[in-house]
Design an enzyme around this catalytic site. Structure first.
Site, mmCIF file in Angstrom:
data_model
loop_
_atom_site.group_PDB
_atom_site.id
_atom_site.type_symbol
_atom_site.label_atom_id
_atom_site.label_comp_id
_atom_site.label_asym_id
_atom_site.label_seq_id
_atom_site.Cartn_x
_atom_site.Cartn_y
_atom_site.Cartn_z
ATOM 1 N N HIS A 56 4.535 -10.183 -18.211
ATOM 2 C CA HIS A 56 3.725 -10.621 -19.355
ATOM 3 C C HIS A 56 3.660 -12.152 -19.417
ATOM 4 O O HIS A 56 2.586 -12.742 -19.551
ATOM 5 C CB HIS A 56 4.321 -10.083 -20.658
ATOM 6 N N SER A 108 -0.361 -5.279 -17.072
ATOM 7 C CA SER A 108 0.023 -6.189 -18.152
ATOM 8 C C SER A 108 -0.161 -7.652 -17.773
ATOM 9 O O SER A 108 -0.481 -8.489 -18.619
ATOM 10 C CB SER A 108 1.479 -5.934 -18.554
#
Length: 315
Positions: free
Chosen positions: A240, A176
C-alpha cells in the site's frame, strides 16, 4: 446645415458592468451582415469591404474546437480483467500459480506485475475494484488513459518491489499497489490544479480520510494476525505505502496542469528523482538477493555432495 448631411446620435453608454459583453455580441452580429454605408449626396458609391467575410472566417477557424469524449477504458479494462481472472482461478489462488509474486521466483519477472490480477477473496476483489473505479475513472477522464495506466502499473511494480525488500518472505496477490497509486495520484492532481477545482478541499479530505481508514485497518489486521492467531499477516501494508509513493511521484511528473502552465522544474526533478531512486534500489536489492541465493544454493549443494561422497566412502 446642408439638407443632404446625415447626423447619427449615439445613445449614452449604460452604467451596467455588462456593457462590454453587449458590445461584443453586437459587433459579432454586425460582422456577419453586409454593412450599409451612408453617404452624402453627390459622393461616389462605395462597395463593402470584402475583407469582412475573410476576417470572420479566420475568426471562426481560430476558435477552440470541442474535443471528443474518450471513455476511461483502462480502468474499466483492468477491473474486468481482474474479475475474469478471479472467476477463472477462484478464491484462494494456489501458491504455485504462475501469477503469484513469490520471493523465490524473482527471475520470473512477470510476477512483479501479474500478481495484481489475483485476489484472495470476493471481499478483497470487490474492495479493490470498487476503489479503483471510484477514484480512477475521474482521474482518467481528466488526465487521459495513458497517464492513468502508467501511474497504475508503476504502483503495482512498486508494491512488489517494496514487499520484496521489507517482507522478503511474503507471497503477494491483489491490486492494492495500483489502487493506492491512483489514490496518491488524486492528491497530486489536487496539488497541481487546486485553483481550478470547485471543491478541492473536500476532494482532498475525502482521499486523506479514505487512506487513513484503510491503512489503519491494514495495521490492525496485521497485528491481530500476528498476536492472536499466530498466522502470517494477510494484508501487506508495505505494498500500500510503496504504491502510494509511486502514485504521488509519477503523478506529479506526468499529470496535466489544467491552467496550461508548466510545473516548477524543481518539482519535476524531485518527483523523477524519488521514483528513480526507489526503483533502482528495489531492482538492485532483488538482483543482489537472487545472485546471493543462487551462490548459496550452489555452495550448499557442493557441501551436501561432498558429505554424500564421504558417507559412501568415495571422498
Amino acid at each position: 446645415m446642408s439638407p443632404s448631411t446625415v447626423v447619427v446620435q449615439m445613445p449614452p453608454a449604460p452604467s451596467s458592468s455588462k456593457s462590454g459583453l453587449v458590445l461584443g455580441v453586437c459587433c459579432d452580429q454586425l460582422m456577419a451582415v453586409q454593412p450599409v454605408v451612408q453617404r452624402e449626396s453627390g459622393a461616389p458609391a462605395t462597395k463593402s469591404n470584402p475583407d469582412w467575410g475573410n476576417h470572420r472566417a479566420k475568426h471562426l477557424e481560430g476558435e477552440p474546437k470541442t474535443s471528443k469524449w474518450v471513455p476511461p477504458f483502462f480502468i474499466i479494462l483492468a477491473s474486468l480483467l481482474e474479475i475474469l481472472v478471479f472467476l477463472w482461478v477462484s478464491a484462494d489462488p494456489p501458491e504455485d500459480s504462475l501469477l503469484v509474486y513469490r520471493p523465490d521466483q524473482r527471475l520470473q519477472l512477470w510476477r512483479f506485475l501479474s500478481y495484481a490480477l489475483l485476489h484472495a477473496s470476493w471481499l478483497h476483489l470487490g474492495y479493490n475494484v470498487l476503489t479503483q473505479l471510484l477514484f480512477g475513472v475521474p482521474l482518467e477522464l481528466v488526465h487521459g488513459s495513458l497517464r492513468t495506466g502508467v501511474i497504475y502499473m508503476a504502483g503495482v511494480l512498486a508494491g512488489s518491489l517494496g514487499t520484496s525488500v521489507v517482507d522478503s518472505e511474503v507471497y503477494l496477490v491483489g491490486a492494492s499497489g495500483g489502487v493506492y497509486a491512483l489514490l496518491a495520484a488524486q492528491l497530486a492532481s489536487i496539488l497541481l490544479n487546486f485553483g481550478q477545482m470547485r471543491h478541492g478541499v473536500f476532494q482532498l479530505l475525502a482521499v486523506v480520510l479514505f487512506v487513513f481508514c484503510d491503512l489503519g485497518y491494514a495495521f490492525y489486521s496485521r497485528e491481530l494476525a500476528m498476536q492472536h492467531l499466530q498466522t502470517p499477516p494477510s494484508v501487506s501494508y508495505i505494498a500500500h505505502m510503496t504504491g502510494a509513493l509511486a502514485g504521488i511521484s509519477v503523478g506529479l511528473l506526468l499529470l496535466r496542469q489544467l491552467d496550461g502552465e508548466l510545473r516548477p522544474r524543481p518539482l519535476r526533478w524531485l518527483a523523477l528523482g524519488v521514483w528513480c531512486l526507489f526503483s533502482a534500489f528495489g531492482i538492485a536489492f532483488n538482483l543482489v538477493n537472487t545472485i546471493t541465493a543462487q551462490l548459496l544454493a550452489e555452495e550448499e549443494g557442493q557441501v551436501i555432495r561432498q558429505h554424500l561422497m564421504n558417507d559412501l566412502g568415495m571422498g
